[in-house]
Design an enzyme around this catalytic site. Sequence first.
Site, PDB file in Angstrom:
ATOM      1  CG  ASP A 173      15.326  24.276 -29.854  1.00  0.00           C
ATOM      2  OD1 ASP A 173      15.836  24.901 -31.014  1.00  0.00           O
ATOM      3  OD2 ASP A 173      13.911  24.111 -29.991  1.00  0.00           O
ATOM      4  CE  LYS A 232      13.873  29.480 -33.787  1.00  0.00           C
ATOM      5  NZ  LYS A 232      12.880  29.369 -34.294  1.00  0.00           N
ATOM      6  CG  MET A 246       7.677  31.070 -24.417  1.00  0.00           C
ATOM      7  SD  MET A 246       7.667  31.006 -26.466  1.00  0.00           S
ATOM      8  CE  MET A 246       5.859  30.149 -26.295  1.00  0.00           C
TER       9      MET A 246
END
Length: 262
Positions: free
Chosen positions: A40, A62, A174
């Site tokens: 990742d 991502k 987030m």
Amino acid sequence: MQNKSTKPELFVMGAGPGDPDLITVKGYKILQQANVVLYDNLANTELLALCREDCEKVYVGKRPYGDYTPQENIHELIRHYAFTKGMVVRLKGGDPFIFGRGFEEIIYARQHGIKTHFIPGITSMQASGFEDIPLTHRSVSESVWMITGTKKDGRLSADLKLAMQSNATVVIYMGMKKLAEISKSYVDAGFGNTPAAIIQHASLPSQRSAVGMARNLEWLAEQHQLSYPAIIIIGDVVTVQSQEILCYEDKDKGQFAAVPAY
């Protein structure tokens, strides 16, 4: 096409909050055995040095609000490499089962006859201790709410309004694009003065943070130039160090004196 000499296996592994030394011993050993590593954006690439020279390393990251590898593509890569190379490690930042999609990948692998394994990782909220912010503290906070700042539909989780009604520590993942909305939620509920912190790049040499109040989250980020990846911590634990009083004994006078904790 499946290589009949291979045993298809998937290891979904947490890479921890950033510092490569914070992976588990089991994770360390598995990386040394891997045939393929799908890693990742938030997994520290220094961990790839633990792999064998012939291990294939594939980036499937991502980037927040930027380029990303679709989850469907990651699933296909898991299946492809498991059946052609055998032992695949899916290396994900933090802990794959805390606001990651690790279990989705395990379910997909099992549906295609791939043996699966899970290796937990230290999630980024636990790195708050590097800033002297405990997630719980006796008589201050007895529980923790972990909340995603951005749900699948892009909205802020409604659980935030429930969490702020308690004395629990609230940790928001987030949420950097939602700072104004988070602050407004606290102000509207009458909790705008709740202590709050933003920690960026937790556990890394580049770690930076800012402490203030929930109503000022957006201002804090701007003034201290904080961006993602970051976690937001809201609750009295943020300032518990400044509230604690340490006592020491003056040996000459035989008395105890109170001094600030820092």
